[in-house]
Design an enzyme around this catalytic site. Structure first.
Site, PDB file in Angstrom:
ATOM      1  N   HIS A 143      -2.741 -11.530   6.276  1.00 42.42           N
ATOM      2  CA  HIS A 143      -3.496 -11.228   5.059  1.00 42.42           C
ATOM      3  C   HIS A 143      -4.890 -11.845   5.050  1.00 42.42           C
ATOM      4  CE1 HIS A 143       0.536 -10.481   2.688  1.00 42.42           C
ATOM      5  NE2 HIS A 143       0.446  -9.803   3.838  1.00 42.42           N
ATOM      6  N   GLU A 236      -1.927   0.110  -2.889  1.00 34.67           N
ATOM      7  CA  GLU A 236      -2.768   0.521  -4.011  1.00 34.67           C
ATOM      8  C   GLU A 236      -4.145   0.990  -3.571  1.00 34.67           C
ATOM      9  OE1 GLU A 236      -1.088  -2.839  -7.201  1.00 34.67           O
ATOM     10  OE2 GLU A 236      -3.228  -2.747  -6.704  1.00 34.67           O
TER      11      GLU A 236
END
Length: 368
Positions: A143, A236
């Site tokens: 990440h 998303e």
């Protein structure tokens, strides 16, 4: 995987709006993550292990990596991440790289810039300056983000991830899990929303992000659109707006890996942004581009997203900020699509994330 060679012509592929074929521009790239287009027709391609490569207009890969790139932390999802040219590159020569950089406390997303030099001695970056360091650094190899986008005002947006430590995404004294906005030299814009707020990092533009690996400016509004990985579900697409909180990990459409339990309070909460679009199950999005060219008139205004899972290119038709149709292209055909860009020639370019990765381009085909 198709197995077509460099320069080989493939049969036409039919989509709902356009027909096209895939050309292999270059192969032999080690996990390429991003591509930029030099004004002279050459390509700059980042290889995640730590090399910036040059491909000429005829698809020849220079065997010598670009010199002047410092060592990066190439482990897990870390390494060299993105490359972009300054909007005024023709005059100033600045090239910007994001990468996983090691330092006190571990590793974090960083951004540097260097001036491009290309002459008989080779290709290199000089006057290299680190203009941003994510703080605090931490262990772990996931990440990092990261995409770099200059907006129409010349401000640099840096997408990042939460570094696998989800609670950090909501902390204003922590740069993980944030979209940050900077001047081109790393300075802080005067209207950044948390500039001057005690205990908050002034670089922050928006908060509550898990791992943003796609970003592009909307061709009409000029607003920055981003996408990010959800956990198990809940990938998303968002419109990045100043001072907004995008919810992670308080709200998400995803669930905990393996056990399927709820994360946070559910899918919505007052004061937290809802995604423009979400995918459950996850597609693992990476790379994103609006198509604005003339070579594919049926795709004009569409949004294209690469996907690591299902190994595909996703085409989204839009009505304002609403996705009205989705088409999945190339599923399982070319491998993991890591980057998607529109080239100056009006064609779409893709990078495949593999040990023998490729730079591909989509070329229109007239089919009776």
């Amino acid at each position: 995987m198709t197995g077509f060679a460099v320069g080989a012509e493939q049969p036409p592929i039919r989509s709902e709006r356009e027909n096209f074929r895939i050309e292999v521009v270059a192969a032999g790239l080690e996990h390429p993550w991003s591509v930029a287009f030099l004004p002279d027709g050459r390509y700059l391609v980042m290889e995640r292990p730590g090399r910036l490569r040059v491909i000429d207009a005829d698809g020849r890969l220079d065997p010598r990596p670009v010199a002047g790139i410092p060592a990066v932390s190439a482990r897990g999802q870390g390494g060299l991440l993105d490359v972009v040219l300054h909007p005024g590159f023709a005059g100033n020569g600045w090239v910007y790289l994001s990468y996983a950089g090691a330092g006190e406390g571990g590793v974090g997303t960083e951004v540097l810039r260097g001036r491009w030099v290309s002459d008989r001695a080779g290709n290199r970056l000089v006057d290299v300056q680190v203009i941003y360091r994510q703080w605090p650094k931490s262990d772990g190899g996931v990440h990092f983000g990261s995409r770099l986008v200059f907006d129409r005002a010349g401000l640099l947006h840096v997408t990042q991830g939460d570094r696998g430590e989800m609670a950090r995404a909501q902390r204003l004294d922590d740069l993980a899990g944030k979209l940050v906005r900077l001047h081109d030299d790393g300075g802080i814009p005067a209207d950044n929303p948390w500039r001057g707020v005690a205990g908050a990092r002034p670089e922050i533009f928006s908060v509550g992000h898990r791992s943003m690996q796609g970003a592009a400016l909307h061709p009409v509004t000029g607003e920055l659109w981003t996408h990010e990985h959800g956990p198990q579900g809940g990938d998303e697409i968002n419109v990045a707006r100043i001072g907004r909180n995008y919810g992670w990990p308080v709200i998400t459409f995803g669930v905990n890996y393996g056990i399927g339990t709820k994360i946070g309070v559910g899918t919505q909460r007052e004061g937290l942004e809802q995604p423009l679009h979400q995918w459950t199950p996850s597609i693992a999005p990476s790379g994103m581009a609006f198509y604005t060219g003339d070579r594919f008139p049926g795709w004009r205004g569409n949004l294209f997203v690469g996907a690591l899972k299902f190994q595909m290119l996703v085409r989204l038709e839009l009505d304002g900020e609403r996705v009205v149709r989705e088409e999945r292209l190339l599923t399982g055909r070319e491998g993991r699509i890591r980057d998607v860009r529109q080239g100056p020639d009006g064609l779409l370019y893709l990078l495949t994330d593999a040990s023998n990765g490729k730079l591909l381009r989509l070329v229109p085909v007239s089919t009776p």
